[in-house]
Design a protein around this motif. Structure first.
Motif, PDB file in Angstrom:
ATOM      1  N   SER A 176     -24.653 -39.631 -22.312  1.00 47.71           N
ATOM      2  CA  SER A 176     -26.086 -39.538 -22.568  1.00 47.71           C
ATOM      3  C   SER A 176     -26.406 -39.594 -24.064  1.00 47.71           C
ATOM      4  O   SER A 176     -27.549 -39.727 -24.438  1.00 47.71           O
ATOM      5  CB  SER A 176     -26.646 -38.253 -21.956  1.00 47.71           C
ATOM      6  OG  SER A 176     -26.154 -37.128 -22.667  1.00 47.71           O
ATOM      7  N   GLU A 217     -40.882 -32.635 -18.479  1.00 46.97           N
ATOM      8  CA  GLU A 217     -41.101 -33.363 -19.726  1.00 46.97           C
ATOM      9  C   GLU A 217     -39.754 -33.787 -20.313  1.00 46.97           C
ATOM     10  O   GLU A 217     -38.713 -33.219 -19.981  1.00 46.97           O
ATOM     11  CB  GLU A 217     -41.856 -32.475 -20.712  1.00 46.97           C
ATOM     12  CG  GLU A 217     -41.183 -31.135 -20.923  1.00 46.97           C
ATOM     13  CD  GLU A 217     -42.042 -30.187 -21.742  1.00 46.97           C
ATOM     14  OE1 GLU A 217     -41.927 -30.267 -22.971  1.00 46.97           O
ATOM     15  OE2 GLU A 217     -42.809 -29.406 -21.165  1.00 46.97           O
ATOM     16  N   ALA A 218     -39.849 -34.757 -21.217  1.00 44.45           N
ATOM     17  CA  ALA A 218     -38.625 -35.262 -21.819  1.00 44.45           C
ATOM     18  C   ALA A 218     -37.884 -34.128 -22.506  1.00 44.45           C
ATOM     19  O   ALA A 218     -38.491 -33.239 -23.083  1.00 44.45           O
ATOM     20  CB  ALA A 218     -38.956 -36.369 -22.807  1.00 44.45           C
ATOM     21  N   GLY A 219     -36.577 -34.172 -22.446  1.00 40.98           N
ATOM     22  CA  GLY A 219     -35.774 -33.175 -23.133  1.00 40.98           C
ATOM     23  C   GLY A 219     -35.526 -31.927 -22.306  1.00 40.98           C
ATOM     24  O   GLY A 219     -34.700 -31.098 -22.669  1.00 40.98           O
ATOM     25  N   SER A 235     -34.168 -30.081 -18.955  1.00 41.52           N
ATOM     26  CA  SER A 235     -33.288 -30.372 -17.837  1.00 41.52           C
ATOM     27  C   SER A 235     -33.524 -29.369 -16.711  1.00 41.52           C
ATOM     28  O   SER A 235     -34.000 -28.269 -16.944  1.00 41.52           O
ATOM     29  CB  SER A 235     -31.832 -30.356 -18.295  1.00 41.52           C
ATOM     30  OG  SER A 235     -31.536 -29.113 -18.886  1.00 41.52           O
ATOM     31  N   TRP A 244     -31.630 -34.580 -16.075  1.00 34.54           N
ATOM     32  CA  TRP A 244     -32.715 -34.724 -17.043  1.00 34.54           C
ATOM     33  C   TRP A 244     -33.014 -36.192 -17.255  1.00 34.54           C
ATOM     34  O   TRP A 244     -32.189 -37.055 -16.966  1.00 34.54           O
ATOM     35  CB  TRP A 244     -32.353 -34.026 -18.365  1.00 34.54           C
ATOM     36  CG  TRP A 244     -31.212 -34.646 -19.116  1.00 34.54           C
ATOM     37  CD1 TRP A 244     -31.275 -35.511 -20.141  1.00 34.54           C
ATOM     38  CD2 TRP A 244     -29.814 -34.410 -18.860  1.00 34.54           C
ATOM     39  NE1 TRP A 244     -30.022 -35.850 -20.555  1.00 34.54           N
ATOM     40  CE2 TRP A 244     -29.105 -35.192 -19.798  1.00 34.54           C
ATOM     41  CE3 TRP A 244     -29.114 -33.608 -17.960  1.00 34.54           C
ATOM     42  CZ2 TRP A 244     -27.711 -35.210 -19.844  1.00 34.54           C
ATOM     43  CZ3 TRP A 244     -27.732 -33.629 -18.014  1.00 34.54           C
ATOM     44  CH2 TRP A 244     -27.043 -34.409 -18.936  1.00 34.54           C
ATOM     45  N   ARG A 245     -34.242 -36.420 -17.739  1.00 37.84           N
ATOM     46  CA  ARG A 245     -34.651 -37.816 -17.936  1.00 37.84           C
ATOM     47  C   ARG A 245     -33.996 -38.404 -19.170  1.00 37.84           C
ATOM     48  O   ARG A 245     -33.734 -37.698 -20.131  1.00 37.84           O
ATOM     49  CB  ARG A 245     -36.172 -37.879 -18.128  1.00 37.84           C
ATOM     50  CG  ARG A 245     -36.929 -37.744 -16.844  1.00 37.84           C
ATOM     51  CD  ARG A 245     -38.364 -37.364 -17.114  1.00 37.84           C
ATOM     52  NE  ARG A 245     -39.010 -38.311 -18.022  1.00 37.84           N
ATOM     53  CZ  ARG A 245     -40.227 -38.129 -18.490  1.00 37.84           C
ATOM     54  NH1 ARG A 245     -40.912 -37.054 -18.140  1.00 37.84           N
ATOM     55  NH2 ARG A 245     -40.775 -39.013 -19.279  1.00 37.84           N
ATOM     56  N   ASP A 263     -34.146 -41.147 -22.446  1.00 39.48           N
ATOM     57  CA  ASP A 263     -35.212 -41.321 -23.434  1.00 39.48           C
ATOM     58  C   ASP A 263     -36.259 -42.326 -22.973  1.00 39.48           C
ATOM     59  O   ASP A 263     -36.116 -42.976 -21.948  1.00 39.48           O
ATOM     60  CB  ASP A 263     -34.594 -41.756 -24.776  1.00 39.48           C
ATOM     61  CG  ASP A 263     -33.671 -42.943 -24.575  1.00 39.48           C
ATOM     62  OD1 ASP A 263     -33.963 -43.754 -23.674  1.00 39.48           O
ATOM     63  OD2 ASP A 263     -32.647 -43.041 -25.288  1.00 39.48           O
ATOM     64  N   SER A 264     -37.296 -42.469 -23.770  1.00 39.82           N
ATOM     65  CA  SER A 264     -38.423 -43.295 -23.351  1.00 39.82           C
ATOM     66  C   SER A 264     -38.064 -44.780 -23.263  1.00 39.82           C
ATOM     67  O   SER A 264     -38.769 -45.562 -22.643  1.00 39.82           O
ATOM     68  CB  SER A 264     -39.587 -43.088 -24.325  1.00 39.82           C
ATOM     69  OG  SER A 264     -39.106 -43.312 -25.642  1.00 39.82           O
ATOM     70  N   PRO A 306     -37.036 -45.498 -19.133  1.00 42.52           N
ATOM     71  CA  PRO A 306     -37.872 -44.548 -18.383  1.00 42.52           C
ATOM     72  C   PRO A 306     -37.402 -44.302 -16.945  1.00 42.52           C
ATOM     73  O   PRO A 306     -37.719 -43.260 -16.385  1.00 42.52           O
ATOM     74  CB  PRO A 306     -39.265 -45.191 -18.397  1.00 42.52           C
ATOM     75  CG  PRO A 306     -39.014 -46.638 -18.683  1.00 42.52           C
ATOM     76  CD  PRO A 306     -37.783 -46.707 -19.534  1.00 42.52           C
TER      77      PRO A 306
END
Lengths: 136, 675
Positions: free
Chosen positions: B45, B223-225, B227, B246-247, B249-250, B253
């Motif tokens: 990641s 939200e991003a970041g 988990s 977790w997502r 990065d942008s 997406p």
């Protein structure tokens, strides 16, 4: 055409119907009378009551073969001239037939002139060597 | 990960100190398992991520990086963001390494937590595999509509539909990449490269697919970041695993990272497990049979749907819906192959074969249909011979086998195996050719024995034709031609010509050299046709023939000419055997019948002297003969012809005197060897 006053009668012995009928028709158109037999046995039966002037016979036949017929006729001291008409190529059988007094040996298929000439020679004089059989 | 020196890397894997390599621009090139534990980020990641983006303060990081590049060395305290959103404070040392040419090679960073911070720890003497979380990067782009459905029903889940939708996410989501531990834990025989691009569900245990799906949805909502994680029940792979998601990065997406931590759920030691796994992998890999693993799980669902609709005759259904076969060919992927498969099918490597199965059946499409029917009807396996075109265009004869998945097992995998039969098929073809040549030679020699019969037979119609034609000419030469008579004679000529033609055709069939041709026939036909060949032979020898042909004899599959050859051969032998017998005694008895097993049986009995006892066991051997002019191949060929038809031939003496030959041919289901 024929030296003898009456029309001669020829016996045709062949187990193949097509060959028998064809020979009968040829002799008929040539002014001869002929009777056809499918076996040598049938001919011998007819011989008791009918007068024949000449015999044309096949060799390979079911029941009595042409050679056996020759043997039988020789034994019976019958001096009818006999023309053997065969498709077998065996020289020994041919020699045997001629030894038994066959007038000549012709190979099938036979040309009309050759057969009629042989018949003419055979009936013209029983003792004259004629036809291809004796010449070869 | 591109590795400049893999030895160094594997050493770093074992280190308990966080070890990270950066390129000149500060992007992560390598991230060891200790770094994964310390910061919580799995290596995959953070690869390629800028060092400043990992820092709690990017400004502070930028100045530290600048100092490093100036000095070639830097030491200090770093504050780095961890995966769970906290900040980890570490004591770090950084060192610039240079190439021989003087160019910057990379930056090495060693880091240990400052006192007071301890990572979620596993005993440091553990083998590295257990220190490393099993991490995945997955792409949920194919799940778009399912995600929309779930969002649409966010208010509640009244009918429990979500569980199924969550599961479906795992079934649709694709693996972007995984780390080594994931490949080791669930990859089986497959490398990380092979796992990439496959469906997550192909590797994720069935029992926890729904839980994973839910976690993915949760991560996407966060939200991003941030988990999200949850514990899962022990699943036979890991004990009490904790899964974190977790997502990405942008820039990505639709990508989600998943990290699974836990101890391998196996009492055996790590080394033992690894060794046994390696053995297993090796076994599969070096298996001399080509093996391909395919994932046909979605077809299973389609079949279930069709069954629910009441489809029973699936073969019939496929005849009407060939598009389903096309779909299978296009959409069922090969997910793994072994070495032999690559060798056999001619690829550069496994990658060339990791593709939909359709190409395997390109020249044998009916096989694919039967494979599908086999699965539909719940069979455990299916096997058949087929032709397959290799990647380089060679056409191979293979024995193809498929092993279907057991119902309700965790991994829905189907195994294809391909065994190369090309050499064997070629050898069999050569043997058949040899046998055909040999039996042709025997036929010609047999016809030689029949020469005088044949000459006689052909001469009869020829004699009739000649005489009839000449008689016709005589009729036509008369003053008044007799048309009626000529018509009759011409008809006879035609009939005799046809007869001659039939004879020639028959002889030609026997004399010609040709490939065997399998047709449905009965022994009775063969007997009648064979008698025609020897008719004169038998008649001139004054042999009586008694034939008794069974009615309703079962049909057999076979080559007419070869079977005639067998019977003619036996007839000639019988005729010759009776040469020394008194004519009145010459009798040939031919009988056909069906036996209890439905085989057709022909017996042929003569009244000759019989076969001497010492010859009985040898008369079917090649070159065994008692005739002066015989080659001794007749009966040997008879036996090989009958054997090629799946039958048997035997000889015996009968108590009343004479020999009896018996030929037995199986009923039509059993095709001769050349079909």
């Amino acid at each position: 055409m024929w030296p003898l006053p009456q029309i001669p009668t020829v016996a045709i012995i062949d187990d193949d119907e097509a060959v028998r009928e064809a020979l009968g028709d040829l002799l008929h158109v040539s002014g001869l009378i002929c009777r056809c037999f499918a076996t040598a046995g049938a001919f011998l039966a007819a011989l008791r009551t009918t007068h024949f002037d000449c015999i044309v016979t096949d060799v390979r036949m079911e029941g009595m073969s042409g050679i056996e017929l020759l043997e039988r006729l020789q034994k019976d001291r019958c001096d009818l001239p006999i023309i053997v008409l065969s498709s077998i190529l065996d020289q020994q059988v041919r020699a045997r037939a001629l030894g038994l007094g066959a007038h000549c040996w012709l190979s099938k298929p036979v040309g009309d002139k050759r057969l009629l000439d042989a018949l003419s020679a055979a009936m013209g004089s029983g003792s004259v060597a004629a036809g291809e059989g004796h010449s070869s | 990960m591109a590795s400049p020196a893999s030895d160094e890397m594997s050493l770093a894997e074992l280190a308990s100190e966080s070890t990270v390599l950066f390129d000149e621009d500060g992007r992560v090139r390598y991230w060891n398992p200790a770094a994964e534990r310390l910061f919580g980020w799995p290596a995959l990641s953070v690869e390629g991520v800028q060092v400043t983006r990992l820092a709690a303060s990017s400004r502070q990081e930028a100045s530290a990086w600048a100092a490093l590049l100036q000095e070639g060395f830097w030491r200090g305290v770093l504050k780095r963001r961890s995966r769970d959103g906290h900040v980890v404070e570490v004591q770090a040392r950084r060192l610039v390494r240079f190439e021989d040419s003087g160019e910057l090679r990379d930056v090495v960073e060693f880091a240990a937590p400052t006192s007071g911070h301890r990572p979620t720890s596993i005993d440091p003497i553990d083998a590295p595999d257990q220190m490393m979380a099993a991490s995945w990067e997955i792409d949920v782009a194919p799940c778009e509509s399912i995600l929309a459905d779930i969002e649409g029903e966010r208010a509640g889940d009244p009918d429990g539909r979500h569980a199924a939708l969550y599961q479906e996410i795992v079934e649709k989501a694709l693996i972007v990449r995984v780390n080594k531990r994931t490949a080791r834990l669930v990859g089986g025989n497959r490398t990380r490269e092979i796992m990439a691009g496959q469906r997550v569900a192909a590797f994720w245990p069935l029992a926890s697919r729904s839980a994973l799906g839910e976690l993915i949805v949760e991560a996407l909502r966060s939200e991003a970041g941030r988990s999200v994680f949850r514990g899962l029940p022990t699943d036979g792979i890991l004990r009490d695993p904790v899964v974190t998601a977790w997502r990405a990065d942008s820039e990505r997406p639709t990508h989600v990272f998943i990290s699974v931590e836990g101890v391998a759920d196996d009492d055996r030691s790590y080394l033992y497990l690894k060794a046994s796994e390696a053995r297993y992998r090796k076994l599969i890999h070096y298996m001399p049979v080509a093996l391909l693993q395919v994932d046909a799980s979605h077809m299973g669902k389609i079949y279930a749907g069709l069954r629910a609709q009441g489809v029973v005759d699936f073969d019939g259904y496929l005849q009407e819906h060939p598009e389903l076969i096309d779909l299978a060919g296009r959409s069922v992927p090969v997910t793994d192959v072994n070495r032999r498969a690559v060798e056999l099918l001619g690829g550069q490597g496994p990658h060339d074969l990791i593709r939909p199965v359709g190409h395997l059946f390109a020249i044998s499409p009916a096989t694919l249909r039967r494979v599908m029917v086999g699965r539909f009807s719940g069979r455990t396996s299916h096997s058949e011979f087929m032709k397959v075109r290799a990647l380089d265009g060679r056409v191979l004869d293979v024995r193809f086998s498929v092993t279907y998945p057991e119902p309700l097992t965790e991994l829905d995998t189907t195994i294809f195996s391909l065994e190369d039969m090309t050499d064997r098929v070629r050898m069999e073809a050569q043997l058949r050719q040899l046998q055909a040549d040999y039996s042709h030679a025997a036929r010609v020699s047999m016809l030689g024995e029949l020469t005088s019969s044949i000459a006689h037979e052909v001469n009869q119609p020829l004699a009739a034709i000649m005489t009839n034609a000449e008689t016709s000419l005589r009729w036509l030469a008369r003053d008044v031609p007799d048309v009626t008579k000529v018509t009759q004679l011409t008809a006879r000529i035609a009939a005799s010509a046809r007869r001659a033609d039939e004879i020639v055709q028959r002889i030609r069939g026997m004399a010609s050299k040709r490939a065997p041709e399998t047709v449905s026939l009965t022994l009775n036909e063969i007997v009648q046709q064979s008698l025609l060949f020897v008719k004169h032979e038998i008649e001139t020898r004054s042999i009586r023939v008694a034939t008794s042909c069974a009615r309703n004899l079962p049909r057999v599959m076979g080559d007419r000419v070869q079977l005639q050859q067998v019977v003619v051969n036996l007839l000639i032998n019988a005729a010759q055997a009776m040469e020394g017998v008194d004519e009145a005694e010459r009798l040939l008895t031919i009988e056909t019948m069906a036996d209890a097993e439905g085989s057709s049986v022909l017996t042929l009995r003569d009244r000759g002297p019989g076969i001497p006892a010492e010859h009985l066991s040898r008369i079917f051997d090649g070159f065994f003969t008692t005739k002066d002019e015989g080659m001794g191949i007749g009966l040997a060929i008879c036996r090989s012809i009958v054997a090629a038809h799946g039958g048997t031939i035997s000889a015996a003496n009968v108590s009343a005197g004479g020999a009896e030959f018996r030929v037995e041919l199986p009923a039509a289901e059993v095709a001769p060897r050349w079909t």
